[in-house]
Design a protein around this motif. Structure first.
Motif, PDB file in Angstrom:
ATOM      1  N   THR A  68       0.846  -1.191   0.000  1.00 38.94           N
ATOM      2  CA  THR A  68       0.000   0.000   0.000  1.00 38.94           C
ATOM      3  C   THR A  68       0.880   1.239   0.000  1.00 38.94           C
ATOM      4  OG1 THR A  68      -1.390  -1.267   1.489  1.00 38.94           O
ATOM      5  CG2 THR A  68      -1.994   1.033   1.116  1.00 38.94           C
ATOM      6  N   ILE A  69       0.631   2.066  -0.950  1.00 36.11           N
ATOM      7  CA  ILE A  69       1.421   3.301  -1.051  1.00 36.11           C
ATOM      8  C   ILE A  69       0.491   4.494  -0.895  1.00 36.11           C
ATOM      9  CG2 ILE A  69       2.994   4.663  -2.477  1.00 36.11           C
ATOM     10  CD1 ILE A  69       4.152   1.940  -1.845  1.00 36.11           C
ATOM     11  N   LEU A  70       0.877   5.366  -0.011  1.00 38.29           N
ATOM     12  CA  LEU A  70       0.124   6.595   0.168  1.00 38.29           C
ATOM     13  C   LEU A  70       0.772   7.667  -0.696  1.00 38.29           C
ATOM     14  CD1 LEU A  70      -2.169   7.572   1.976  1.00 38.29           C
ATOM     15  CD2 LEU A  70      -0.423   8.438   3.530  1.00 38.29           C
ATOM     16  N   VAL A  71      -0.038   8.241  -1.589  1.00 38.53           N
ATOM     17  CA  VAL A  71       0.525   9.225  -2.513  1.00 38.53           C
ATOM     18  C   VAL A  71      -0.016  10.618  -2.211  1.00 38.53           C
ATOM     19  CG1 VAL A  71       0.964   9.778  -4.934  1.00 38.53           C
ATOM     20  CG2 VAL A  71       0.450   7.415  -4.280  1.00 38.53           C
ATOM     21  N   ASP A  72       0.870  11.560  -2.090  1.00 39.28           N
ATOM     22  CA  ASP A  72       0.474  12.967  -2.007  1.00 39.28           C
ATOM     23  C   ASP A  72       0.766  13.617  -3.347  1.00 39.28           C
ATOM     24  OD1 ASP A  72      -0.401  13.074   0.571  1.00 39.28           O
ATOM     25  OD2 ASP A  72       1.520  13.713   1.417  1.00 39.28           O
ATOM     26  N   PHE A  73      -0.289  14.067  -4.018  1.00 39.34           N
ATOM     27  CA  PHE A  73      -0.075  14.814  -5.257  1.00 39.34           C
ATOM     28  C   PHE A  73      -0.111  16.297  -4.928  1.00 39.34           C
ATOM     29  CE2 PHE A  73      -1.945  10.897  -7.090  1.00 39.34           C
ATOM     30  CZ  PHE A  73      -0.965  10.607  -8.016  1.00 39.34           C
ATOM     31  N   TRP A  74       0.892  16.998  -5.343  1.00 37.42           N
ATOM     32  CA  TRP A  74       0.941  18.451  -5.133  1.00 37.42           C
ATOM     33  C   TRP A  74       0.676  19.128  -6.465  1.00 37.42           C
ATOM     34  CZ3 TRP A  74       3.896  21.157  -0.860  1.00 37.42           C
ATOM     35  CH2 TRP A  74       4.002  20.338   0.273  1.00 37.42           C
ATOM     36  N   ASP A  75      -0.479  19.723  -6.559  1.00 34.31           N
ATOM     37  CA  ASP A  75      -0.859  20.410  -7.786  1.00 34.31           C
ATOM     38  C   ASP A  75      -0.627  21.899  -7.556  1.00 34.31           C
ATOM     39  OD1 ASP A  75      -2.007  21.342 -10.075  1.00 34.31           O
ATOM     40  OD2 ASP A  75      -4.065  20.914  -9.474  1.00 34.31           O
ATOM     41  N   THR A  76       0.268  22.451  -8.348  1.00 36.02           N
ATOM     42  CA  THR A  76       0.717  23.819  -8.067  1.00 36.02           C
ATOM     43  C   THR A  76       0.231  24.801  -9.118  1.00 36.02           C
ATOM     44  OG1 THR A  76       2.697  23.407  -9.322  1.00 36.02           O
ATOM     45  CG2 THR A  76       2.786  22.940  -6.983  1.00 36.02           C
ATOM     46  N   ALA A  77       0.087  26.040  -8.725  1.00 32.30           N
ATOM     47  CA  ALA A  77      -0.341  27.071  -9.669  1.00 32.30           C
ATOM     48  C   ALA A  77       0.839  27.511 -10.518  1.00 32.30           C
ATOM     49  CB  ALA A  77      -0.905  28.268  -8.917  1.00 32.30           C
TER      50      ALA A  77
END
Lengths: 228, 167
Positions: A68-77
């Motif tokens: 199980t992998i926890l992914v944080d996606f950082w969507d930037t302006a």
């Protein structure tokens, strides 16, 4: 496989995750970064808007090789006025998705600026170049784009509107991020890893469960946030 | 009362003095070409064209005649009127409309403020929504993979500079 998706809310995220990775999305304003995220996550997305930092965080749980992998996606302006905050976006990222709009030349030309900035902070992390909006002009998929070739980066032709290659893009990015994290030789990463282990040991002595809660605060705490 | 209006819109335009939206249509009962003049009231150079267009389209007296005329076209006609009321030439107004409804592929959107950026995004959203495959579409597929091989025979995108070093 990364396709097995679980709603993040149904899991006490940190507790069951074997590992966690951070993936950043870069590219000009209006190239479709958020639309790509939303197409990949569909209904399960619960973004956390941090509008002051022009940042949207998406949490996602994926399975890679049975883990199980926890992914944080950082969507930037993409807007220039947020440039001063970018150091914290790059901080400890494990992979990068770099998007341009096939309908707007300027977004392709600006890739070199994005890429230079990325390499300044993260010299080694895997990076995928994404040509978005191919639904608007499918002929572009028959053309060569030297930027990707020049830096030996993979180039994906995608459409957030009709969905072409979006899921593949994100699943591949997750795999690359996980494998980078496992095999990184980057000096800074090793230091961070050491610091993290040190911190964990300390916290285990004090209050065992604190580390997992409120993980949303972690980035601004650890990163060079505009406050500090 | 409106009784199953059968009309085919042919042309729709605007008259500046006195202001009115004029529709040329064919009434299907007799196949005759007719003209309908819909006066524009309470509209100034400060008015909102989108709102004016919506109000006219929803006006109970005109509604059935304007069914085939898009909101966007009405909005554009009101923009012409507004330009006229602000003393712009027709050419200036047309240039302004073109700027507001199309995307300049060379414009660097990173330099815009939130409001201007939102405008550009809403223009782009039109095509996005047109091409969008939604989750509730009957033939929706979540994971669509298509291979586009990048081999050496491909034609250049035309955006790379000539020299081999630069992209």
């Amino acid at each position: 496989m990364a396709e097995d998706r679980t709603k993040p809310s149904e899991l006490d995220q940190g507790k069951y995750a074997d590992d966690n990775v951070k993936i950043i999305c870069l590219g000009d304003s209006a190239v479709g970064k958020s639309k790509l995220m939303e197409r990949f996550l569909m209904d399960s997305f619960q973004p956390q808007q941090l509008s002051t930092y022009a940042l949207t965080l998406y949490k996602h749980t994926a399975m890679v090789d049975g883990k199980t992998i926890l992914v944080d996606f950082w969507d930037t302006a993409g807007q220039e006025r947020f440039q001063s905050m970018r150091a914290s976006y790059y901080h400890k990222a494990h992979a990068c998705i770099m998007v341009f709009d096939v309908q707007r030349k300027v977004t392709y030309k600006n890739l070199s600026t994005w890429y230079t900035e990325l390499r300044e902070f993260r010299p080694e992390i895997p990076c995928i170049v994404v040509a978005n909006k191919i639904d608007a002009d499918i002929n572009v998929t028959q053309k060569s784009f030297n930027f990707a070739k020049k830096f030996s980066l993979p180039l994906y032709f995608v459409s957030a509107a009709d969905g072409t290659n979006v899921v593949k893009l994100f699943n591949d990015a997750i795999r690359l991020a996980v494998s980078y994290k496992q095999n990184s030789q980057d000096f800074m990463d090793e230091i961070f890893q050491e610091l993290e282990n040190f911190k964990l040991e300390q916290e285990e002595e004090d209050v065992p469960d604190q580390e997992q809660s409120g993980s949303i605060e972690t980035p601004s705490e650890e990163a060079a946030s505009p406050h500090s | 009362m409106y009784v199953g209006m059968m009309c085919t819109a042919k042309k729709c335009g605007i008259r500046f003095q006195p202001p009115a939206i004029i529709l040329i249509y064919e009434s299907e009962i007799k196949g005759k070409i007719r003209q309908r003049i819909m006066p524009v009231r309470n509209f100034s150079k400060f008015s909102d064209c989108t709102r004016a267009a919506e109000q006219l389209k929803n006006n109970p007296r005109h509604k059935s005649y304007l069914e085939q005329v898009s909101l966007r076209q009405l909005e554009k006609l009101f923009s012409f009127l507004r330009g006229y009321l602000s003393g712009q030439s027709l050419a200036e107004t047309m240039e302004q409309i073109r700027r507001e409804t199309t995307i300049d592929p060379e414009e660097d959107l990173n330099k815009l403020d939130d409001k201007e950026l939102a405008k550009r995004k809403s223009i782009m959203d039109e095509l996005f929504e047109k091409n969008q495959k939604k989750k509730d579409d009957p033939n929706f597929v979540y994971d669509i993979e298509v291979e586009f091989p990048q081999d050496d025979q491909l034609q250049s995108c035309g955006w790379d500079t000539e020299s081999a070093d630069e992209f």
